[in-house]
Write an enzyme that holds these catalytic residues in place. Structure first.
Site, mmCIF file in Angstrom:
data_model
loop_
_atom_site.group_PDB
_atom_site.id
_atom_site.type_symbol
_atom_site.label_atom_id
_atom_site.label_comp_id
_atom_site.label_asym_id
_atom_site.label_seq_id
_atom_site.Cartn_x
_atom_site.Cartn_y
_atom_site.Cartn_z
ATOM 1 N N ASN A 121 81.622 59.766 40.767
ATOM 2 C CA ASN A 121 80.973 58.967 39.724
ATOM 3 C C ASN A 121 81.793 57.732 39.397
ATOM 4 O OD1 ASN A 121 79.189 61.038 39.768
ATOM 5 N ND2 ASN A 121 79.933 62.024 37.908
ATOM 6 N N ASP A 134 81.390 56.177 36.405
ATOM 7 C CA ASP A 134 81.167 55.950 34.975
ATOM 8 C C ASP A 134 82.421 56.095 34.114
ATOM 9 O OD1 ASP A 134 81.468 58.789 34.756
ATOM 10 O OD2 ASP A 134 79.311 59.091 35.012
ATOM 11 N N HIS A 174 84.527 56.889 44.713
ATOM 12 C CA HIS A 174 83.579 55.790 44.967
ATOM 13 C C HIS A 174 83.855 54.582 44.064
ATOM 14 C CE1 HIS A 174 80.468 58.738 46.937
ATOM 15 N NE2 HIS A 174 81.468 58.442 47.718
ATOM 16 N N CYS A 201 87.394 35.652 48.087
ATOM 17 C CA CYS A 201 88.818 35.300 47.974
ATOM 18 C C CYS A 201 89.656 36.433 47.382
ATOM 19 C CB CYS A 201 88.998 34.042 47.128
ATOM 20 S SG CYS A 201 88.721 34.318 45.366
ATOM 21 N N CYS A 244 83.058 34.104 40.549
ATOM 22 C CA CYS A 244 84.517 34.069 40.680
ATOM 23 C C CYS A 244 85.077 32.786 40.053
ATOM 24 C CB CYS A 244 84.875 34.136 42.166
ATOM 25 S SG CYS A 244 86.630 33.995 42.485
ATOM 26 N N CYS A 299 86.773 30.682 43.232
ATOM 27 C CA CYS A 299 86.051 30.043 44.340
ATOM 28 C C CYS A 299 84.548 29.926 44.091
ATOM 29 C CB CYS A 299 86.316 30.802 45.641
ATOM 30 S SG CYS A 299 85.475 32.381 45.735
ATOM 31 N N THR A 303 76.793 67.810 42.501
ATOM 32 C CA THR A 303 76.603 66.855 43.612
ATOM 33 C C THR A 303 75.626 67.425 44.636
ATOM 34 O OG1 THR A 303 77.626 65.653 45.447
ATOM 35 C CG2 THR A 303 78.750 67.658 44.744
ATOM 36 N N ASN A 305 75.473 73.897 40.217
ATOM 37 C CA ASN A 305 74.417 72.908 40.445
ATOM 38 C C ASN A 305 73.104 73.479 39.920
ATOM 39 O OD1 ASN A 305 72.498 71.015 41.771
ATOM 40 N ND2 ASN A 305 74.303 70.372 42.906
ATOM 41 N N ALA A 325 75.615 71.966 34.260
ATOM 42 C CA ALA A 325 77.079 72.012 34.154
ATOM 43 C C ALA A 325 77.560 72.072 32.708
ATOM 44 C CB ALA A 325 77.668 70.780 34.849
#
Ligand code: APR
Length: 257
Positions: free
Chosen positions: A108, A110, A125, A136, A155, A158, A196, A221, A240
């Protein structure tokens, strides 16, 4: 009140966790944050009804049309910024405080494990906290959305479009996260796999590493997943945020004996 079979499942999970005496790792996915109001990706509602994550979370599509992908990202960041940790996130932080859990590997982005008080969290991730420039490499740490923010963010160095440091389809897992997570998975005597769908690589390889190294895998799950039969020694079906407090209570009973 839970069925007798479910209570036995909580007790069995607790016995396995306590016996591992701290050599426990966790892999979490989107399901753990559903009770915090963040919709899961697959079989989903809310945001993902309108945006197909496979299309929008693809690096080729981001490079081709960043404005379009930022429309989704802006909505997603708004949902994430409103979200608070739920009982499941808090329970995992308590497990660690009691010395029952060492490492959380999360898919996650978050940041809710950390808000709940967990310290050792591997963000497999990436996260939405930082933006970086694909051109850049300029980084914008601790990015917070506000109404004055021009979209898409550009940015300062650049002028190219910035991207949150989350791993899109087609991108590599950050090297340090992959190495740390693999080491934690191999060392774990027990891995809890929570919320998951277990079909995204290489995250799904983490419980497989634990299993190959002789550890046990406990899955929580709403429904069976591809690892339920072949990899997981125990699969507990349910939300969960309800299941983890029961396992925690069962652990406490064993420890108090
Ligand atoms: N409690 C437990 N499990 C739940 C709950 C809940 N309250 N709600 C949903 N689930 C389960 C679903 O049954 C499903 O198996 O959580 C899983 C969520 O699966 P996905 O939406 O596929 O999320 P995840 O496995 O984290 O996705 C992996 O894919 O889209 C990419 O990079 C993205 O990190 C993400 C990765």
């Amino acid at each position: 009140m839970y069925a007798e079979s479910l209570i036995r499942a909580f007790d069995l999970a607790a016995e396995t966790i306590v016996a591992a005496s701290g050599a426990v790792a966790v892999l979490t996915g989107a399901g753990i944050s559903v009770a915090s109001g963040i919709p899961a990706f697959r079989g989903s509602q809310g945001l993902w009804d309108r945006y197909d994550p496979m299309e929008y979370a693809d690096i080729t599509n981001f490079r081709r049309d960043p404005e379009k992908v930022w429309m989704m990202l802006k909505e997603m960041l708004e949902v994430v910024e409103r979200a608070q940790p739920n009982r499941a996130h808090k329970c995992l932080a308590e497990f660690a405080e009691k010395g029952l859990l060492q490492t959380i590997i999360t898919q996650n982005i978050d940041g809710l494990h950390q808000v709940a008080g967990s310290r050792k969290v591997i963000e497999f991730h990436g996260s939405t906290r930082n933006l970086s420039c694909l051109k850049c490499d300029w980084r914008w740490p601790r990015f917070k959305l506000d109404e004055t923010q021009n979209m898409p963010p550009l940015c300062n160095q650049c002028g190219a479009v910035l991207k949150p440091e989350v791993v899109f389809f087609g991108e590599q897992i950050p090297r340090h996260a992959l190495l740390e997570a693999s080491a934690a998975a191999e060392k774990a005597k027990v891995m809890l796999v929570i919320g998951t769908s277990a079909n995204v690589h290489p995250a799904v390889e983490m419980p497989i590493l634990t299993k190959k190294a002789g550890g046990r895998v406990i899955e929580i799950n709403l429904e069976p997943t591809p690892i339920s039969g072949p990899v997981a020694d125990q699969t507990i079906l349910g939300p969960a945020d309800l299941i983890l407090p029961e396992i925690m209570a069962a652990c406490e009973k064993i420890i108090a004996k």
